[in-house]
Design a protein around this motif. Structure first.
Motif, PDB file in Angstrom:
ATOM      1  N   LEU B 347       0.920  -1.296   0.025  1.00 39.73           N
ATOM      2  CA  LEU B 347       0.027  -0.035   0.111  1.00 39.73           C
ATOM      3  C   LEU B 347       0.862   1.367  -0.046  1.00 39.73           C
ATOM      4  CD1 LEU B 347      -2.957   1.149   0.262  1.00 39.73           C
ATOM      5  CD2 LEU B 347      -2.633   1.060   2.717  1.00 39.73           C
ATOM      6  N   GLY B 348       2.002   1.245   0.926  1.00 39.14           N
ATOM      7  CA  GLY B 348       2.888   2.330   0.848  1.00 39.14           C
ATOM      8  C   GLY B 348       3.678   2.477  -0.418  1.00 39.14           C
ATOM      9  N   GLN B 349       3.884   1.399  -1.062  1.00 37.79           N
ATOM     10  CA  GLN B 349       4.548   1.826  -2.669  1.00 37.79           C
ATOM     11  C   GLN B 349       3.348   2.439  -3.537  1.00 37.79           C
ATOM     12  OE1 GLN B 349       5.903  -2.187  -3.346  1.00 37.79           O
ATOM     13  NE2 GLN B 349       7.867  -1.630  -2.633  1.00 37.79           N
ATOM     14  N   GLN B 350       2.194   1.821  -3.248  1.00 36.86           N
ATOM     15  CA  GLN B 350       1.080   2.511  -4.285  1.00 36.86           C
ATOM     16  C   GLN B 350       0.759   3.987  -3.945  1.00 36.86           C
ATOM     17  OE1 GLN B 350      -0.538   0.943  -6.615  1.00 36.86           O
ATOM     18  NE2 GLN B 350       0.619  -0.817  -6.497  1.00 36.86           N
ATOM     19  N   LEU B 351       1.125   4.398  -2.726  1.00 37.39           N
ATOM     20  CA  LEU B 351       0.762   5.683  -2.313  1.00 37.39           C
ATOM     21  C   LEU B 351       1.871   6.506  -2.660  1.00 37.39           C
ATOM     22  CD1 LEU B 351      -0.700   5.211   1.364  1.00 37.39           C
ATOM     23  CD2 LEU B 351      -1.785   6.334  -0.468  1.00 37.39           C
ATOM     24  N   MET B 352       3.141   5.994  -2.413  1.00 36.29           N
ATOM     25  CA  MET B 352       4.326   6.523  -3.025  1.00 36.29           C
ATOM     26  C   MET B 352       4.291   6.877  -4.407  1.00 36.29           C
ATOM     27  SD  MET B 352       8.207   5.268  -2.231  1.00 36.29           S
ATOM     28  CE  MET B 352       8.389   3.996  -3.718  1.00 36.29           C
ATOM     29  N   SER B 353       3.773   5.888  -5.175  1.00 37.53           N
ATOM     30  CA  SER B 353       3.874   6.415  -6.679  1.00 37.53           C
ATOM     31  C   SER B 353       2.665   7.397  -6.989  1.00 37.53           C
ATOM     32  CB  SER B 353       3.569   5.061  -7.647  1.00 37.53           C
ATOM     33  OG  SER B 353       2.608   4.442  -7.157  1.00 37.53           O
ATOM     34  N   LEU B 354       1.598   7.268  -6.255  1.00 41.41           N
ATOM     35  CA  LEU B 354       0.266   7.912  -6.740  1.00 41.41           C
ATOM     36  C   LEU B 354       0.332   9.164  -6.082  1.00 41.41           C
ATOM     37  CD1 LEU B 354      -2.581   5.708  -6.055  1.00 41.41           C
ATOM     38  CD2 LEU B 354      -1.962   6.343  -8.055  1.00 41.41           C
ATOM     39  N   TYR B 355       1.040   9.567  -5.126  1.00 39.67           N
ATOM     40  CA  TYR B 355       0.881  10.705  -4.263  1.00 39.67           C
ATOM     41  C   TYR B 355       2.305  11.551  -3.929  1.00 39.67           C
ATOM     42  CZ  TYR B 355      -3.787   9.612  -4.152  1.00 39.67           C
ATOM     43  OH  TYR B 355      -5.215   9.235  -4.054  1.00 39.67           O
ATOM     44  N   SER B 356       3.293  10.713  -4.649  1.00 38.83           N
ATOM     45  CA  SER B 356       4.690  11.331  -4.173  1.00 38.83           C
ATOM     46  C   SER B 356       5.038  11.383  -2.828  1.00 38.83           C
ATOM     47  CB  SER B 356       4.858  12.773  -4.878  1.00 38.83           C
ATOM     48  OG  SER B 356       4.421  12.896  -6.268  1.00 38.83           O
ATOM     49  N   LEU B 357       4.613  10.290  -2.146  1.00 37.43           N
ATOM     50  CA  LEU B 357       5.000  10.419  -0.511  1.00 37.43           C
ATOM     51  C   LEU B 357       6.305   9.581  -0.443  1.00 37.43           C
ATOM     52  CD1 LEU B 357       1.418   9.126   0.972  1.00 37.43           C
ATOM     53  CD2 LEU B 357       2.565  11.459   1.329  1.00 37.43           C
ATOM     54  N   PRO B 358       7.015   9.769   0.614  1.00 36.89           N
ATOM     55  CA  PRO B 358       8.296   9.014   0.910  1.00 36.89           C
ATOM     56  C   PRO B 358       8.028   7.672   0.964  1.00 36.89           C
ATOM     57  CG  PRO B 358       7.965  10.915   2.477  1.00 36.89           C
ATOM     58  CD  PRO B 358       6.674  10.879   1.486  1.00 36.89           C
ATOM     59  N   MET B 359       9.087   6.890   0.922  1.00 36.30           N
ATOM     60  CA  MET B 359       8.766   5.436   1.156  1.00 36.30           C
ATOM     61  C   MET B 359       8.479   4.927   2.384  1.00 36.30           C
ATOM     62  SD  MET B 359      11.052   2.436  -0.504  1.00 36.30           S
ATOM     63  CE  MET B 359      11.911   1.806   0.841  1.00 36.30           C
ATOM     64  N   LEU B 360       7.572   4.321   2.782  1.00 32.14           N
ATOM     65  CA  LEU B 360       6.892   3.697   4.049  1.00 32.14           C
ATOM     66  C   LEU B 360       8.133   2.999   4.801  1.00 32.14           C
ATOM     67  CD1 LEU B 360       4.517   3.172   6.118  1.00 32.14           C
ATOM     68  CD2 LEU B 360       4.560   1.030   5.131  1.00 32.14           C
ATOM     69  N   ALA B 361       8.534   3.706   5.943  1.00 32.91           N
ATOM     70  CA  ALA B 361       9.739   3.090   6.717  1.00 32.91           C
ATOM     71  C   ALA B 361       9.209   1.752   7.237  1.00 32.91           C
ATOM     72  CB  ALA B 361       9.913   3.996   7.693  1.00 32.91           C
ATOM     73  N   LEU B 362      10.090   0.747   7.212  1.00 32.83           N
ATOM     74  CA  LEU B 362       9.605  -0.642   7.775  1.00 32.83           C
ATOM     75  C   LEU B 362       9.054  -0.614   9.186  1.00 32.83           C
ATOM     76  CD1 LEU B 362       9.175  -3.237   6.951  1.00 32.83           C
ATOM     77  CD2 LEU B 362      11.521  -3.984   7.765  1.00 32.83           C
ATOM     78  N   SER B 363       9.636   0.527   9.912  1.00 33.49           N
ATOM     79  CA  SER B 363       9.422   0.488  11.335  1.00 33.49           C
ATOM     80  C   SER B 363       7.847   0.647  11.585  1.00 33.49           C
ATOM     81  CB  SER B 363      10.228   1.698  11.943  1.00 33.49           C
ATOM     82  OG  SER B 363       9.941   2.754  11.285  1.00 33.49           O
ATOM     83  N   TYR B 364       7.197   1.594  10.891  1.00 36.82           N
ATOM     84  CA  TYR B 364       5.771   1.824  11.080  1.00 36.82           C
ATOM     85  C   TYR B 364       5.048   0.560  11.048  1.00 36.82           C
ATOM     86  CZ  TYR B 364       6.565   6.928  10.723  1.00 36.82           C
ATOM     87  OH  TYR B 364       7.468   7.976  11.160  1.00 36.82           O
ATOM     88  N   PRO B 365       4.930  -0.414  10.027  1.00 42.43           N
ATOM     89  CA  PRO B 365       3.925  -1.477  10.240  1.00 42.43           C
ATOM     90  C   PRO B 365       4.700  -2.337  11.315  1.00 42.43           C
ATOM     91  CG  PRO B 365       5.348  -1.664   7.985  1.00 42.43           C
ATOM     92  CD  PRO B 365       5.447  -0.193   8.730  1.00 42.43           C
ATOM     93  N   LEU B 366       5.922  -2.402  11.551  1.00 39.88           N
ATOM     94  CA  LEU B 366       6.566  -3.196  12.633  1.00 39.88           C
ATOM     95  C   LEU B 366       5.745  -2.735  14.230  1.00 39.88           C
ATOM     96  CD1 LEU B 366       9.989  -4.054  11.728  1.00 39.88           C
ATOM     97  CD2 LEU B 366       7.871  -5.505  11.428  1.00 39.88           C
ATOM     98  N   LEU B 367       5.967  -1.347  14.216  1.00 34.57           N
ATOM     99  CA  LEU B 367       5.436  -0.912  15.295  1.00 34.57           C
ATOM    100  C   LEU B 367       3.871  -0.785  15.625  1.00 34.57           C
ATOM    101  CD1 LEU B 367       7.600   2.518  15.619  1.00 34.57           C
ATOM    102  CD2 LEU B 367       7.656   0.504  17.315  1.00 34.57           C
TER     103      LEU B 367
END
Lengths: 246, 399
Positions: B347-367
């Motif tokens: 989902l993070g990758q989709q958001l990154m390509s659609l809305y130019s967001l930075p890449m989701l850091a793995l720490s977020y899903p892990l936390l």
């Protein structure tokens, strides 16, 4: 083995007090096969629950295998139940989501046995009841008689000092009941003390000793038999009970 | 003691309930992780310092509609009047207000030729020697403008420029900027000073830290001023300044008194709204998930009352019953969490390509998974404790 002295159990509500057991005394020796009978509401289940440390009592003393178990903590009671008592329930009480081996493992896990020891005991117990080949089956894949044999295997796997059976054949047809009874007799002959609560006088007769509970007290069996013979001519159960109490 | 195998086996045999909960956990982890990431991104954007003493600086504008006004003279007179008002610390003219969302920006070239290397797009403040003090900027290298260096128009040569450290780090990494030349078409500027930080007017732009101050106070019929005063004086000054300036020259409109703190609030309003909405969504999702877990546990307790009584009769202690339900739900959390992490990354990758967001850091899903374990523990513990109180005598009753 089992000694109950002046045990009383009173259930209290705001309005009434019900004496389920009153001055109940019983001694059961090691290796005995005792049948406990009595009319509905006489206190059989309360006796069974107290004997099995499933519930506490109001007054009296209870010694099990030489230990006073009258005032044990919840954790101690659980440990004593697990180690010294095997339960056989009328409705088998197998866990439907677990296969036979896993069902038999349940009390062994609570005892903290290793996987190897659990496997050994499960196999041995299932062999003892003739169901070793079906250890991966679910309870629902078995007949009632087979399910009760699994419940017996579960009770035996912990190598308890005595078995408490609550109407073990109550949900079985006569053929299955006979098979289960024979199995219990074999277990008893191998040295395990058994206390069996039953409604069935025929089954009770197969035990070494019969205890009759009437109105929460142990009734003198000889007197009970005499009363039973007399009441047969009058056809009154109420009278029989009244006489037994009298 | 943890009885994972039989609990797992039991879960496999009662598929639908756990499967629905599993699905809920997977979606929750994916959404909560990405939402949390966006929230933190937004909050960190909002937390950036502008380099300005925001609560002490406000800006306002003067619009001269009388075309006969000598704007250079009037500006000089206005600045004198403003600087003389009690409570005013300093005043500077400016081509734009920081964080306002509108103003000037340009790319500079590093050589006179058109094809010379170009700087990133840079905010252009055109002001005088009072600019640094008026905004409370920190000069870290070089010097401020001299009064005689301030011009009223862009010269072909001799213009001076103060830039931000971020600009220097980008354009001349590992080198001093002082004395360096930059060009804007025909105009040539020499860098004479570096300020630690000064944001442009556009907080959403990635070049927000690249600012330049040019030594030009150009005359214009729409002129903006930046005033610095003690925060406690600002309300009074907002009243006093129009009076004084109108008294000096009435044919003009004086408007738009806004502190930089207020501009910050306005500039980040969308970010704040998004962070608030996403936070509510995260809380709601976690609440729904915890309610789902609690509901499932309560349903299972009701369904398994006799089973729990039987387990107690067979030797289970109260803590065994509690741990049974905890382990059962931890297993769902672990499985759902693992799948949720994978979905969150996708989902993070989709958001990154659609809305130019930075890449989701793995720490977020892990936390998020860790948080889910905490929520699950809270959601399971109370009903499980209730289950542990089921009497072992239930085993002999008809339930």
């Amino acid at each position: 083995m089992l000694s109950m002295k002046n045990i009383s159990k009173v259930f209290k509500t705001d309005l009434v007090e019900t004496h389920a057991l009153r001055d109940f005394n019983l001694e059961v020796s090691e290796g005995e096969f005792v049948a406990v009978t009595g009319p509905s509401g006489s206190g059989k289940t309360t006796f069974l629950n107290i004997a099995g440390l499933l519930e506490g009592f109001t007054h009296g003393d209870y010694f099990l295998d030489g230990i006073n178990v009258s005032n044990l903590s919840d954790n101690k009671s659980a440990a004593v139940r697990n180690e010294k008592i095997g339960f056989i329930f009328q409705g088998f009480n197998l866990i439907p989501d677990l296969n036979l081996a896993e069902n038999i493992e349940v009390p062994l896990r609570y005892r903290g046995f290793s996987a190897k020891e659990r496997n050994r005991r499960v196999e041995q117990a299932l062999e003892q009841v003739g169901l070793a080949a079906r250890m991966k089956h679910l309870p629902t894949q078995l007949s009632g008689g087979q399910q009760q044999r699994v419940a017996i295997a579960r009770a035996l796997a912990g190598e308890p000092r005595f078995l408490l059976a609550d109407e073990p054949t109550g949900n079985l047809d006569s053929l299955m009941a006979r098979q289960v009874m024979e199995l219990l007799e074999n277990i008893n002959q191998a040295g395990t003390t058994i206390i069996m609560v039953t409604h069935d006088p025929e089954l009770a007769r197969r035990a070494q000793r019969n205890i009759q509970i009437v109105d929460g007290q142990v009734c003198d069996f000889t007197m009970y038999q005499a009363n039973a013979a007399r009441s047969a001519s009058h056809g009154s159960v109420d009278k029989l009970v009244a006489n037994a109490q009298g | 003691m943890l009885h994972i195998k039989p609990i797992f086996s039991s879960l496999l045999h009662s598929k639908s309930g756990p499967l629905l909960l599993l699905l809920q956990i997977v979606l929750s982890v994916a959404i909560v992780a990405n939402a949390s990431f966006i929230i933190v991104e937004r909050l960190s954007l909002m937390a950036r310092e502008s380099g300005i003493v925001e609560n002490e600086v406000f800006d306002f504008s003067i619009y001269h509609f009388d075309k006969s006004t000598d704007l250079v003279v009037q500006d000089k007179r206005d600045l004198e009047l403003l600087r003389a008002i009690p409570g005013v610390i300093d005043v500077a003219p400016s081509s734009m207000a920081p964080l306002s969302g509108g103003g000037w920006s340009s790319n500079f070239t590093l050589g006179p030729e058109e094809r010379a290397k170009s700087t990133p797009n840079t905010g252009m403040y055109m002001s005088d020697e009072h600019f640094i003090d008026s905004l409370g900027l920190k000069l870290v290298e070089g010097r401020n403008f001299y009064p005689q260096e301030i011009t009223t128009e862009l010269l072909e040569d001799g213009g001076k420029m103060i830039v931000t450290k971020a600009f220097v780090d980008k354009v001349w990494p590992n080198d001093s900027a002082l004395g360096k030349s930059v060009y804007m078409g025909a105009q040539h500027f020499v860098v004479i000073g570096v300020v630690e930080r000064l944001q442009t007017a556009w907080v959403d732009n990635s070049n927000v830290e690249f600012s330049s101050v040019l030594s030009v106070n150009y005359p214009a019929d729409y002129k903006r001023y930046l005033v610095r005063a003690k925060a406690s004086d600002i309300a009074r000054l907002k009243e006093v300044i129009p009076e004084i300036l109108h008294k000096e020259y009435p044919s003009r409109v004086i408007e738009g008194f806004t502190t930089i703190s207020e501009r910050r609030i306005e500039a980040y309003r969308d970010h704040e709204l998004m962070a608030t909405v996403l936070t509510m969504m995260v809380v709601l999702l976690l609440l729904i998930t915890s309610l789902g877990v609690t509901g499932m546990v309560m349903f299972n307790i009701q369904r398994r009352t006799k089973q729990i009584g039987t387990r107690r009769a067979l030797g289970a202690k109260k803590r065994d019953i509690i741990s049974y339900f905890l382990v059962e739900n931890y297993l769902l959390c672990l499985l759902g969490g693992t799948l949720g992490v994978l979905l969150a990354i996708q989902l993070g990758q989709q958001l990154m390509s659609l809305y130019s967001l930075p890449m989701l850091a793995l720490s977020y899903p892990l936390l998020t998974v860790v948080g889910l374990f905490v929520v699950t523990t809270l959601a399971v513990y109370l009903p499980a404790r209730k289950a542990a109180k089921i009497s072992p005598a239930t085993a002999t009753r008809t339930v």
